[in-house]
Design a protein around this motif. Structure first.
Motif, PDB file in Angstrom:
ATOM      1  N   GLY A   1      41.016  28.478  33.099  1.00  0.00           N
ATOM      2  CA  GLY A   1      40.726  29.083  31.800  1.00  0.00           C
ATOM      3  C   GLY A   1      41.905  29.836  31.219  1.00  0.00           C
ATOM      4  N   ASN A   2      43.105  29.566  31.738  1.00  0.00           N
ATOM      5  CA  ASN A   2      44.339  30.214  31.288  1.00  0.00           C
ATOM      6  C   ASN A   2      44.319  31.727  31.419  1.00  0.00           C
ATOM      7  OD1 ASN A   2      45.690  27.812  30.672  1.00  0.00           O
ATOM      8  ND2 ASN A   2      44.654  27.704  28.690  1.00  0.00           N
ATOM      9  N   LEU A   3      43.625  32.222  32.447  1.00  0.00           N
ATOM     10  CA  LEU A   3      43.624  33.664  32.692  1.00  0.00           C
ATOM     11  C   LEU A   3      44.900  34.113  33.382  1.00  0.00           C
ATOM     12  CD1 LEU A   3      39.951  34.244  33.882  1.00  0.00           C
ATOM     13  CD2 LEU A   3      40.937  34.730  31.640  1.00  0.00           C
ATOM     14  N   GLY A   4      45.602  33.173  34.012  1.00  0.00           N
ATOM     15  CA  GLY A   4      46.845  33.537  34.654  1.00  0.00           C
ATOM     16  C   GLY A   4      47.200  32.650  35.817  1.00  0.00           C
ATOM     17  N   TYR A   5      48.237  33.085  36.519  1.00  0.00           N
ATOM     18  CA  TYR A   5      48.760  32.381  37.685  1.00  0.00           C
ATOM     19  C   TYR A   5      48.620  33.271  38.909  1.00  0.00           C
ATOM     20  CZ  TYR A   5      51.003  29.138  34.460  1.00  0.00           C
ATOM     21  OH  TYR A   5      51.235  28.191  33.495  1.00  0.00           O
ATOM     22  N   VAL A   6      48.460  32.640  40.063  1.00  0.00           N
ATOM     23  CA  VAL A   6      48.400  33.358  41.324  1.00  0.00           C
ATOM     24  C   VAL A   6      49.404  32.723  42.268  1.00  0.00           C
ATOM     25  CG1 VAL A   6      46.966  34.066  43.261  1.00  0.00           C
ATOM     26  CG2 VAL A   6      45.953  33.855  41.003  1.00  0.00           C
TER      27      VAL A   6
ATOM     28  N   SER B   1      49.653  36.392  53.393  1.00  0.00           N
ATOM     29  CA  SER B   1      48.717  37.526  53.398  1.00  0.00           C
ATOM     30  C   SER B   1      48.586  38.218  52.047  1.00  0.00           C
ATOM     31  CB  SER B   1      49.152  38.560  54.447  1.00  0.00           C
ATOM     32  OG  SER B   1      50.420  39.080  54.097  1.00  0.00           O
ATOM     33  N   THR B   2      49.282  37.713  51.029  1.00  0.00           N
ATOM     34  CA  THR B   2      49.306  38.377  49.732  1.00  0.00           C
ATOM     35  C   THR B   2      49.096  37.372  48.608  1.00  0.00           C
ATOM     36  OG1 THR B   2      50.905  39.943  50.624  1.00  0.00           O
ATOM     37  CG2 THR B   2      50.672  39.901  48.248  1.00  0.00           C
ATOM     38  N   ALA B   3      48.343  37.791  47.589  1.00  0.00           N
ATOM     39  CA  ALA B   3      48.175  37.005  46.371  1.00  0.00           C
ATOM     40  C   ALA B   3      48.669  37.858  45.207  1.00  0.00           C
ATOM     41  CB  ALA B   3      46.715  36.614  46.180  1.00  0.00           C
ATOM     42  N   ARG B   4      49.612  37.321  44.446  1.00  0.00           N
ATOM     43  CA  ARG B   4      50.164  38.047  43.298  1.00  0.00           C
ATOM     44  C   ARG B   4      49.677  37.389  42.017  1.00  0.00           C
ATOM     45  NH1 ARG B   4      53.634  37.604  47.186  1.00  0.00           N
ATOM     46  NH2 ARG B   4      54.594  39.437  48.085  1.00  0.00           N
ATOM     47  N   TRP B   5      48.914  38.143  41.248  1.00  0.00           N
ATOM     48  CA  TRP B   5      48.325  37.639  40.005  1.00  0.00           C
ATOM     49  C   TRP B   5      49.215  38.064  38.852  1.00  0.00           C
ATOM     50  CZ3 TRP B   5      43.782  34.959  38.954  1.00  0.00           C
ATOM     51  CH2 TRP B   5      43.429  34.873  37.614  1.00  0.00           C
ATOM     52  N   ARG B   6      49.475  37.119  37.933  1.00  0.00           N
ATOM     53  CA  ARG B   6      50.176  37.480  36.704  1.00  0.00           C
ATOM     54  C   ARG B   6      49.526  36.739  35.548  1.00  0.00           C
ATOM     55  NH1 ARG B   6      53.331  33.453  38.791  1.00  0.00           N
ATOM     56  NH2 ARG B   6      54.294  32.076  37.266  1.00  0.00           N
ATOM     57  N   GLY B   7      49.128  37.515  34.572  1.00  0.00           N
ATOM     58  CA  GLY B   7      48.510  36.965  33.381  1.00  0.00           C
ATOM     59  C   GLY B   7      49.097  37.655  32.174  1.00  0.00           C
TER      60      GLY B   7
END
Length: 149
Positions: free
Chosen positions: A47-52, A57-63
């Motif tokens: 839904g184009n909310l962002g990238y992960v 052990s880590t997830a980095r979200w950027r939207g």
């Protein structure tokens, strides 16, 4: 003559069974891929909310409006949906279910409805009702952008 035919039939059956078992043994690792390896890489929310971007052990979200780093640990990796515990800044923790449609498509089911503010719960429930989905469902669909190297 009959005894020879029976021995020949058993031998043929044995060879066929060994061949099938050998083929299954070669294909088995591909059937049971480790979710800890599948999840690695960069994913885009449908839904184009962002990238992960996900590492071990880590997830980095950027939207467009939000950036965040989340730590996760695997709780259950035996069968789908796989379960991980997610936390941010070591504070509040919640569970997510992860299902892989294939190597490049994943669905993440967030079990956090009870942790959301009432306005957000009502908004999500109304959207789900409009789409004939379970009211308390909060799922995001991702497709792989890049695999982890």
């Amino acid at each position: 003559m009959l005894r020879y035919a029976m021995t020949h039939a058993r031998l043929t059956l044995g060879i066929v069974l060994l061949t099938v078992i050998g083929c299954l043994a070669l294909m088995l690792p591909g059937w049971f891929e480790d979710p800890r390896q599948l999840v690695l890489g960069e994913w885009k929310e449908s839904g184009n909310l962002g990238y992960v971007e996900v590492d071990a052990s880590t997830a980095r979200w950027r939207g467009s409006n939000y950036r965040g780093t989340f730590q996760y640990t695997w709780v259950q990796t035996e069968s789908e949906p796989y379960t991980a515990e997610v936390s941010r800044n070591g504070k509040e923790k919640w569970l997510v279910g992860i299902t892989f449609e294939d190597e490049d498509h994943a669905v993440v089911d967030f079990y956090i409805m009870d942790k959301l503010p009432p306005e957000a719960q009502n908004f999500i429930r109304s959207k789900n009702r409009a789409k004939n989905r379970p009211e308390d469902e909060l799922k995001l669909h991702f497709r792989r952008v890049k695999a982890e190297k």
